[in-house]
Design an enzyme around this catalytic site. Structure first.
Site, PDB file in Angstrom:
ATOM      1  N   TYR A   1       0.813  -1.226   0.000  1.00  0.00           N
ATOM      2  CA  TYR A   1       0.000   0.000   0.000  1.00  0.00           C
ATOM      3  C   TYR A   1       0.840   1.268   0.000  1.00  0.00           C
ATOM      4  O   TYR A   1       0.356   2.331  -0.344  1.00  0.00           O
ATOM      5  CB  TYR A   1      -0.913   0.058   1.234  1.00  0.00           C
ATOM      6  CG  TYR A   1      -1.549  -1.230   1.649  1.00  0.00           C
ATOM      7  CD1 TYR A   1      -2.050  -2.116   0.709  1.00  0.00           C
ATOM      8  CD2 TYR A   1      -1.654  -1.570   2.999  1.00  0.00           C
ATOM      9  CE1 TYR A   1      -2.645  -3.298   1.103  1.00  0.00           C
ATOM     10  CE2 TYR A   1      -2.250  -2.749   3.393  1.00  0.00           C
ATOM     11  CZ  TYR A   1      -2.736  -3.614   2.447  1.00  0.00           C
ATOM     12  OH  TYR A   1      -3.316  -4.788   2.836  1.00  0.00           O
TER      13      TYR A   1
ATOM     14  N   HIS B   1       0.183   4.054  12.103  1.00  0.00           N
ATOM     15  CA  HIS B   1      -0.037   3.551  13.465  1.00  0.00           C
ATOM     16  C   HIS B   1       1.157   2.755  13.967  1.00  0.00           C
ATOM     17  O   HIS B   1       1.065   2.130  15.027  1.00  0.00           O
ATOM     18  CB  HIS B   1      -1.279   2.656  13.473  1.00  0.00           C
ATOM     19  CG  HIS B   1      -1.156   1.461  12.563  1.00  0.00           C
ATOM     20  ND1 HIS B   1      -1.245   1.578  11.202  1.00  0.00           N
ATOM     21  CD2 HIS B   1      -0.924   0.155  12.828  1.00  0.00           C
ATOM     22  CE1 HIS B   1      -1.086   0.378  10.654  1.00  0.00           C
ATOM     23  NE2 HIS B   1      -0.888  -0.501  11.616  1.00  0.00           N
TER      24      HIS B   1
ATOM     25  N   LYS C   1       3.039   7.660   1.934  1.00  0.00           N
ATOM     26  CA  LYS C   1       1.815   7.332   1.220  1.00  0.00           C
ATOM     27  C   LYS C   1       1.762   8.262   0.012  1.00  0.00           C
ATOM     28  O   LYS C   1       1.868   9.482   0.167  1.00  0.00           O
ATOM     29  CB  LYS C   1       0.595   7.526   2.119  1.00  0.00           C
ATOM     30  CG  LYS C   1       0.569   6.560   3.310  1.00  0.00           C
ATOM     31  CD  LYS C   1      -0.638   6.784   4.208  1.00  0.00           C
ATOM     32  CE  LYS C   1      -0.642   5.787   5.364  1.00  0.00           C
ATOM     33  NZ  LYS C   1      -1.784   5.993   6.291  1.00  0.00           N
TER      34      LYS C   1
ATOM     35  N   ASP D   1      -1.628   9.262  12.047  1.00  0.00           N
ATOM     36  CA  ASP D   1      -1.705  10.291  11.010  1.00  0.00           C
ATOM     37  C   ASP D   1      -3.127  10.722  10.690  1.00  0.00           C
ATOM     38  O   ASP D   1      -3.346  11.488   9.757  1.00  0.00           O
ATOM     39  CB  ASP D   1      -0.989   9.834   9.734  1.00  0.00           C
ATOM     40  CG  ASP D   1      -1.644   8.630   9.078  1.00  0.00           C
ATOM     41  OD1 ASP D   1      -2.300   7.843   9.785  1.00  0.00           O
ATOM     42  OD2 ASP D   1      -1.495   8.456   7.848  1.00  0.00           O
TER      43      ASP D   1
ATOM     44  N   ASP E   1      -5.920   9.116   9.588  1.00  0.00           N
ATOM     45  CA  ASP E   1      -6.794   8.588   8.538  1.00  0.00           C
ATOM     46  C   ASP E   1      -7.632   7.402   9.006  1.00  0.00           C
ATOM     47  O   ASP E   1      -8.384   6.827   8.219  1.00  0.00           O
ATOM     48  CB  ASP E   1      -5.990   8.221   7.273  1.00  0.00           C
ATOM     49  CG  ASP E   1      -4.944   7.146   7.515  1.00  0.00           C
ATOM     50  OD1 ASP E   1      -4.867   6.611   8.640  1.00  0.00           O
ATOM     51  OD2 ASP E   1      -4.183   6.832   6.569  1.00  0.00           O
TER      52      ASP E   1
ATOM     53  N   LYS F   1     -12.147  -8.436   6.181  1.00  0.00           N
ATOM     54  CA  LYS F   1     -12.129  -8.605   7.632  1.00  0.00           C
ATOM     55  C   LYS F   1     -13.454  -8.219   8.294  1.00  0.00           C
ATOM     56  O   LYS F   1     -13.606  -8.366   9.504  1.00  0.00           O
ATOM     57  CB  LYS F   1     -10.976  -7.782   8.240  1.00  0.00           C
ATOM     58  CG  LYS F   1      -9.597  -8.281   7.838  1.00  0.00           C
ATOM     59  CD  LYS F   1      -8.482  -7.543   8.550  1.00  0.00           C
ATOM     60  CE  LYS F   1      -8.306  -6.137   8.057  1.00  0.00           C
ATOM     61  NZ  LYS F   1      -7.136  -5.456   8.650  1.00  0.00           N
TER      62      LYS F   1
ATOM     63  N   GLU G   1     -13.006  -0.191   5.951  1.00  0.00           N
ATOM     64  CA  GLU G   1     -12.180  -1.327   6.333  1.00  0.00           C
ATOM     65  C   GLU G   1     -12.291  -1.581   7.831  1.00  0.00           C
ATOM     66  O   GLU G   1     -12.541  -0.652   8.610  1.00  0.00           O
ATOM     67  CB  GLU G   1     -10.710  -1.047   6.027  1.00  0.00           C
ATOM     68  CG  GLU G   1     -10.350  -0.966   4.573  1.00  0.00           C
ATOM     69  CD  GLU G   1      -8.849  -0.782   4.420  1.00  0.00           C
ATOM     70  OE1 GLU G   1      -8.187  -1.716   3.970  1.00  0.00           O
ATOM     71  OE2 GLU G   1      -8.344   0.304   4.777  1.00  0.00           O
TER      72      GLU G   1
ATOM     73  N   SER H   1      -9.930  -1.953   9.703  1.00  0.00           N
ATOM     74  CA  SER H   1      -8.847  -1.220  10.357  1.00  0.00           C
ATOM     75  C   SER H   1      -9.269   0.178  10.793  1.00  0.00           C
ATOM     76  O   SER H   1      -8.547   0.835  11.541  1.00  0.00           O
ATOM     77  CB  SER H   1      -7.647  -1.119   9.414  1.00  0.00           C
ATOM     78  OG  SER H   1      -8.023  -0.443   8.227  1.00  0.00           O
ATOM     79  N   GLY H   2     -10.445   0.655  10.318  1.00  0.00           N
ATOM     80  CA  GLY H   2     -10.904   1.989  10.701  1.00  0.00           C
ATOM     81  C   GLY H   2     -10.775   3.034   9.615  1.00  0.00           C
ATOM     82  O   GLY H   2     -11.028   4.216   9.852  1.00  0.00           O
TER      83      GLY H   2
ATOM     84  N   ARG I   1      -4.900 -14.088   6.689  1.00  0.00           N
ATOM     85  CA  ARG I   1      -4.288 -13.402   5.552  1.00  0.00           C
ATOM     86  C   ARG I   1      -2.907 -12.903   5.954  1.00  0.00           C
ATOM     87  O   ARG I   1      -2.599 -12.756   7.150  1.00  0.00           O
ATOM     88  CB  ARG I   1      -5.147 -12.216   5.080  1.00  0.00           C
ATOM     89  CG  ARG I   1      -5.397 -11.168   6.147  1.00  0.00           C
ATOM     90  CD  ARG I   1      -6.263 -10.018   5.633  1.00  0.00           C
ATOM     91  NE  ARG I   1      -5.575  -9.240   4.639  1.00  0.00           N
ATOM     92  CZ  ARG I   1      -4.740  -8.230   4.919  1.00  0.00           C
ATOM     93  NH1 ARG I   1      -4.496  -7.893   6.181  1.00  0.00           N
ATOM     94  NH2 ARG I   1      -4.164  -7.567   3.962  1.00  0.00           N
ATOM     95  N   ALA I   2      -2.089 -12.653   4.964  1.00  0.00           N
ATOM     96  CA  ALA I   2      -0.754 -12.103   5.204  1.00  0.00           C
ATOM     97  C   ALA I   2      -0.849 -10.588   5.274  1.00  0.00           C
ATOM     98  O   ALA I   2      -1.416  -9.946   4.380  1.00  0.00           O
ATOM     99  CB  ALA I   2       0.198 -12.513   4.094  1.00  0.00           C
ATOM    100  N   SER I   3      -0.313 -10.018   6.345  1.00  0.00           N
ATOM    101  CA  SER I   3      -0.298  -8.558   6.456  1.00  0.00           C
ATOM    102  C   SER I   3       0.603  -7.977   5.380  1.00  0.00           C
ATOM    103  O   SER I   3       1.667  -8.518   5.075  1.00  0.00           O
ATOM    104  CB  SER I   3       0.208  -8.145   7.841  1.00  0.00           C
ATOM    105  OG  SER I   3       0.435  -6.755   7.892  1.00  0.00           O
TER     106      SER I   3
END
Length: 769
Positions: free
Chosen positions: A318, A410, A419, A546, A548, A587, A627, A629-630, A727-729
């Site tokens: 990402y 995070h 990013k 950050d 997001d 997820k 997601e 993850s938030g 899953r693989a991170s």
């Protein structure tokens, strides 16, 4: 020592202590008395400096008017080029003079990338403003300059506008000459304390006031910071004087009494015999260890001789992420900037915005990245320290379509990364790998002359959200930024939409001293839950490092997981956009599909990752994505831009809660939605690359004949009463597990099913469930 000696020594010691205390209190009283005077001296310096800077600006305007009149330039102002040349000759201190038509038609039609966004904004503000145009500052070729706009009137209208650039040196000299009387003065561009700081003079420990004084005719403000005296007694001159009198008088009295007391002969008070066995011994204490040195932040490694090794593992699915000083250095950041610039040039893009979060390494890495971009010929707009959503917003606001946020998100404080957005596309997977290939191949442009300037987007960002979102009733909200950069912006946004905000850990500190800035970990929400309960707030909001990602807790202390937040957001969005597509990642709970369908929406499960979700949202034209993850991505009715923004998502949540006609609490709103028994994300760290190898083996060997298997991202297995996922991170070397079911019994059955199949592939794994 004899009893006689002790009797004489104790009064002497007491007198000494009283005298010392009296002197100390007298000193404290003087500080208290002088406190107001010191503050007044600082305020007087603020007023004088503001007035004198205003006089400097006024002098420049008067000189321009004299030049216009004395040379007859005003009468021939319609010949813009000739008028500009004559003014430049008449004003030797000016650097640039440009003349434009009264309607600024040439500015309206200009290509702002070439013309300059700041200059265009200043001219257009002068055209539409009701008062006289304000002077402003900008960086040009590394030099700060003062720019001014002046109208030339004739026959009841504005015939032309004159735009001038002056050196900043005389303003710097006058400001540096100020004497703030123990406090501090700061010259800032903009009204608030988060505005751009240009200059400062005085004590760095002084505390800045909330409002500054405007330099007349400019967008500059002089802020004052009050002196801080070391005062430990109550702030009362009368009490201080009394304590001083008691200390000094009592000490003097004891000394006088000691001098008049007759000496006591040792024989008059014989000491009793003391046996050694009668003495109570205290155990010997170990020597006091030296205080541990506070660990300094890991510095960014200086470039070594030759090129430092480039770890391919930092180029993730990402974004780019590494450990500062080890896998990520300033030299590597510079080369990444060149690679990004090369990719932009391939797309004929020439300008980019760059911002950074609050990490200690951010400034150096951002500067190195910007230097690499400029070496590639890219013009850089430096936003300074801002949340990642502000960086994304600035790409739209300034029309660049390109952005880089320097952030570790995070991750721990010694991590950082990038990013990247090019041409409106957030880079992921092969596009990230392409940057690595360019660097390895040495395909990096280095002879460009890109420009660099500072430009704030924070005010525009706050105003944009406040103009779109409003809370119909005033909610009390605790905001926990985890000392991340969202703390500098999020409270302002939520206050501006109509909420009462209680900040928690909103001061930006790149060492994250209170807790890790990751709202997906329940341990990091403990303080927020306690604060919401203690204060009696309506809800608690948490952000990552950050800004997001969003986390939410209710007044009862319940964590509202992001997939349930997405249910509420989906209902709100679909009420105005029936038939719209809502995207969620692998997820999220299986109940989400049903909620979307019942609300007349089209559910679409997709791969985890902010870059991948944004790409899918653009591809499908979805109105909303989210997601576990938030990360939340709003793109409904052009209200927002489709990028992940925890701050905007928080504003939309508060709009929904405050707009509920039944005025239900957050907990009551979520009680209307399906709820399941679930685990948070369970992480199993592995060696670099081992997690991908495991997933290849698991996909090839594991079978689930009694369920639906989805392999778009790892292996997700759905039963009628729940699901399991491995899953693989893509952000760290680890396996990620998550389980969700209608009951605890079903949850345990699903977990057991996964245990058996995971251990069949690798029985050495210590599973986190």
């Amino acid at each position: 020592m004899s009893r006689v000696d002790l009797r004489r020594l104790l009064p002497l010691a007491g007198a000494t202590l009283l005298l010392v205390a009296g002197v100390f209190c007298a000193w404290q009283t003087w500080l208290i008395a002088d406190e107001g005077s010191a503050a007044e001296r600082t305020h007087a310096a603020q007023r004088d400096t503001t007035r004198e800077l205003g006089a400097l600006i006024a002098g420049k305007r008067e000189a321009l008017q004299r030049a216009l009149m004395a040379g007859g330039i005003a009468t021939s102002i319609d010949d813009h080029a000739t008028a500009a040349e004559r003014l430049r000759a008449a004003l030797p201190s000016v650097r640039v003079v440009e003349v434009y038509s009264g309607g600024l038609d040439e500015v309206v039609r200009a290509n702002y990338r070439e013309f300059g966004y700041a200059k265009a904004a200043q001219l257009m503000a002068a055209l539409g403003g009701s008062g006289p145009p304000r002077a402003s500052t900008s960086l040009k070729d590394g030099e700060r300059r003062l720019s001014m706009v002046e109208p030339v009137a004739g026959e009841g209208t504005v015939r032309a506008w004159i735009w001038l650039e002056y050196p900043f040196d005389d303003i710097v000299a006058r400001f540096d000459a100020a004497s703030p009387g123990g406090g501090r003065l700061e010259l800032r561009q903009g009204e608030g304390r988060d505005s751009l700081r240009l200059l400062d003079v005085g004590s760095r420990s002084a505390e800045l006031e909330a409002e500054g004084q405007r330099v007349e005719g400019t967008s500059l403000f002089v802020f004052a910071a009050m002196p801080k005296a070391f005062i430990v007694i109550p702030h009362s001159e009368a009490l201080g004087a009394l304590l001083s009198l008691v200390g000094l008088g009592g000490g003097a009295l004891l000394l006088w009494g000691l001098r008049r007391r007759p000496a006591v002969e040792p024989e008059a008070m014989p000491e009793p015999d003391v046996m050694v066995a009668d003495v109570v011994r205290k155990p010997r204490l170990p020597p006091t260890p030296a205080p541990a040195a506070v660990a300094a932040p890991t510095p960014v490694a200086a470039p070594a001789a030759g090129e430092p090794s480039l770890d391919p593992a930092i180029f993730r699915a990402y974004d780019i992420r590494g450990v500062v000083g080890k896998t990520l250095t300033a030299d590597i950041a510079h080369r990444i900037g060149q690679a990004i610039g090369a990719r932009m040039l391939d797309a004929d893009l020439r300008e980019i915005v760059v911002g950074r979060d609050g990490r200690l390494s951010g400034a150096e890495l951002a500067h190195a990245l910007s230097d690499g971009l400029r070496a590639a010929g890219i013009d850089v707009i430096d936003l300074g320290m801002v949340p990642t959503p502000v960086v994304y917003f600035a790409a739209y606001h300034f029309g660049t379509g390109c952005a880089v946020s320097v952030t570790g998100s995070h991750n721990p404080a010694d991590h950082n990364g990038f990013k990247i957005v090019i041409g409106g596309e957030t880079l992921s997977e092969d596009a990230i790998a392409d940057l690595h290939r360019r660097i390895v191949a040495g395909n990096l442009p280095a002879d460009g002359v890109g420009t660099w300037r500072e430009q704030s987007a924070t005010e525009a960002y706050v105003a944009r959200i406040a103009g779109d979102v409003a809370a119909e009733r005033r909610l009390k909200v605790v905001v926990d930024a985890g000392n991340g950069v969202a703390g500098a912006v999020a409270p302002r946004v939520l206050e501006d939409i109509g909420c009462e905000v209680i900040p928690l850990y909103c001061d930006v500190d790149g060492q994250f001293p209170n807790h890790h800035p990751d709202p997906s970990d329940p341990r990091n929400l403990a303080d927020l839950i306690a604060a919401v309960h203690t204060i009696g707030a309506d809800l608690g909001i948490a952000f990552d490092g950050d800004g997001d990602r969003l986390g939410v807790v209710t007044q009862a202390g319940e964590i509202v997981w992001p997939d349930r937040l997405l249910m509420l957001f989906a209902q709100d969005v679909l009420a105005r956009n029936p038939g719209a597509t809502i995207i969620y990642d692998v997820k999220c709970t299986g109940h989400l599909r049903g909620v979307i369908q019942q609300s007349a929406g089209v559910p679409l499960m997709w791969r985890t990752g902010h870059s991948l979700m944004k790409a899918k949202l653009r591809e499908t034209g979805a109105a909303l994505a989210g997601e576990m993850s938030g990360h939340f991505f709003f793109a409904d009715n052009n209200r927002w831009y489709g990028f992940d923004d925890g701050i905007y998502a928080a504003a939309r949540l508060l709009e929904i809660v405050a707009g509920d006609v039944e005025e239900r609490s957050v907990a009551e709103l979520f009680d209307t939605l399906p709820k399941s028994v679930s685990t948070p994300e369970l992480r199993l760290p592995m060696e670099e690359g081992a997690h991908f190898r495991f997933m290849d083996a698991f996909r090839a060997s594991a079978t689930f004949d009694d369920a639906r298997v989805t392999t778009i991202d790892g292996v997700r297995v759905d039963w009628a009463d729940g699901f399991g996922l491995v899953r693989a991170s893509n952000t760290s070397p680890a396996l990620i597990f998550r389980f969700d079911a209608d009951s605890a019994r079903s949850l345990e059955r699903i977990k057991q099913s996964f245990r058996q199949r995971v251990l069949a592939v690798d029985k050495s794994l210590a599973l986190p469930f």
